[in-house]
Scaffold this motif. Sequence first.
Motif, PDB file in Angstrom:
ATOM      1  N   TYR A  37       0.833  -1.205   0.000  1.00 45.13           N
ATOM      2  CA  TYR A  37       0.000   0.000   0.000  1.00 45.13           C
ATOM      3  C   TYR A  37       0.871   1.259   0.000  1.00 45.13           C
ATOM      4  CZ  TYR A  37      -3.523   3.438   1.218  1.00 45.13           C
ATOM      5  OH  TYR A  37      -4.342   4.538   1.198  1.00 45.13           O
ATOM      6  N   MET A  40       2.555   1.652  -3.458  1.00 51.14           N
ATOM      7  CA  MET A  40       1.628   1.955  -4.555  1.00 51.14           C
ATOM      8  C   MET A  40       0.977   3.329  -4.412  1.00 51.14           C
ATOM      9  SD  MET A  40       1.741  -0.566  -6.707  1.00 51.14           S
ATOM     10  CE  MET A  40       3.473  -0.732  -6.376  1.00 51.14           C
ATOM     11  N   GLN A  41       0.893   3.849  -3.210  1.00 55.81           N
ATOM     12  CA  GLN A  41       0.220   5.123  -2.995  1.00 55.81           C
ATOM     13  C   GLN A  41       1.179   6.304  -2.865  1.00 55.81           C
ATOM     14  OE1 GLN A  41      -3.169   5.749  -3.019  1.00 55.81           O
ATOM     15  NE2 GLN A  41      -3.198   3.671  -3.792  1.00 55.81           N
ATOM     16  N   TRP A  42       2.484   6.046  -2.808  1.00 60.12           N
ATOM     17  CA  TRP A  42       3.438   7.113  -2.514  1.00 60.12           C
ATOM     18  C   TRP A  42       3.309   8.304  -3.463  1.00 60.12           C
ATOM     19  CZ3 TRP A  42       5.855   9.209   1.233  1.00 60.12           C
ATOM     20  CH2 TRP A  42       6.844  10.165   0.968  1.00 60.12           C
ATOM     21  N   PHE A  43       3.352   8.079  -4.757  1.00 61.16           N
ATOM     22  CA  PHE A  43       3.281   9.197  -5.699  1.00 61.16           C
ATOM     23  C   PHE A  43       1.890   9.823  -5.736  1.00 61.16           C
ATOM     24  CE2 PHE A  43       7.046   7.415  -8.242  1.00 61.16           C
ATOM     25  CZ  PHE A  43       7.929   8.295  -7.650  1.00 61.16           C
ATOM     26  N   LYS A  44       0.866   9.019  -5.532  1.00 60.23           N
ATOM     27  CA  LYS A  44      -0.501   9.520  -5.574  1.00 60.23           C
ATOM     28  C   LYS A  44      -0.839  10.351  -4.342  1.00 60.23           C
ATOM     29  CE  LYS A  44      -5.273   7.910  -5.904  1.00 60.23           C
ATOM     30  NZ  LYS A  44      -6.129   6.725  -5.954  1.00 60.23           N
ATOM     31  N   SER A  45      -0.374   9.920  -3.167  1.00 64.41           N
ATOM     32  CA  SER A  45      -0.766  10.573  -1.920  1.00 64.41           C
ATOM     33  C   SER A  45       0.359  10.516  -0.886  1.00 64.41           C
ATOM     34  CB  SER A  45      -2.031   9.890  -1.375  1.00 64.41           C
ATOM     35  OG  SER A  45      -2.516  10.572  -0.269  1.00 64.41           O
ATOM     36  N   GLU A  48      -0.550  11.333   2.816  1.00 57.63           N
ATOM     37  CA  GLU A  48      -1.233  10.251   3.533  1.00 57.63           C
ATOM     38  C   GLU A  48      -0.227   9.223   4.042  1.00 57.63           C
ATOM     39  OE1 GLU A  48      -4.107   6.424   2.645  1.00 57.63           O
ATOM     40  OE2 GLU A  48      -3.760   7.876   1.040  1.00 57.63           O
TER      41      GLU A  48
END
Length: 112
Positions: A37, A40-45, A48
């Motif tokens: 998680y 996969m989410q680092w660049f998007k958010s 968070e």
Amino acid sequence: PVMENFYKRSEGGRELFELHSRHMNQLEGLMVEQSVYCLMQWFKSPGEIEILLHDTVPHHKDVLNIPTRAYKDLLLATADIIAGSIPGRNNVEKALWTELCEQLLNAVEHSD
């Protein structure tokens, strides 16, 4: 494969999991899920993920006596398995994945 990679990479890593869980497979799965998680989410958010890290890294270190190095080793073990799926000729994707990992590891370091 992630946990096998982690146990090879992280000195004392298996013992940490054994110490903190009677249901080691469940804990391993949860930690791999969390690592995927974050990656996969680092660049998007990134905000968070930084909040998540600021909550979990100190808790693991201060309450559970799990060193920050082990946290980073699990992220790297996960990243290595995912990176293995990048085609050898795809240098742009490989460079992006390297950048992502460097940024995420830096965020872990600053969460401590």
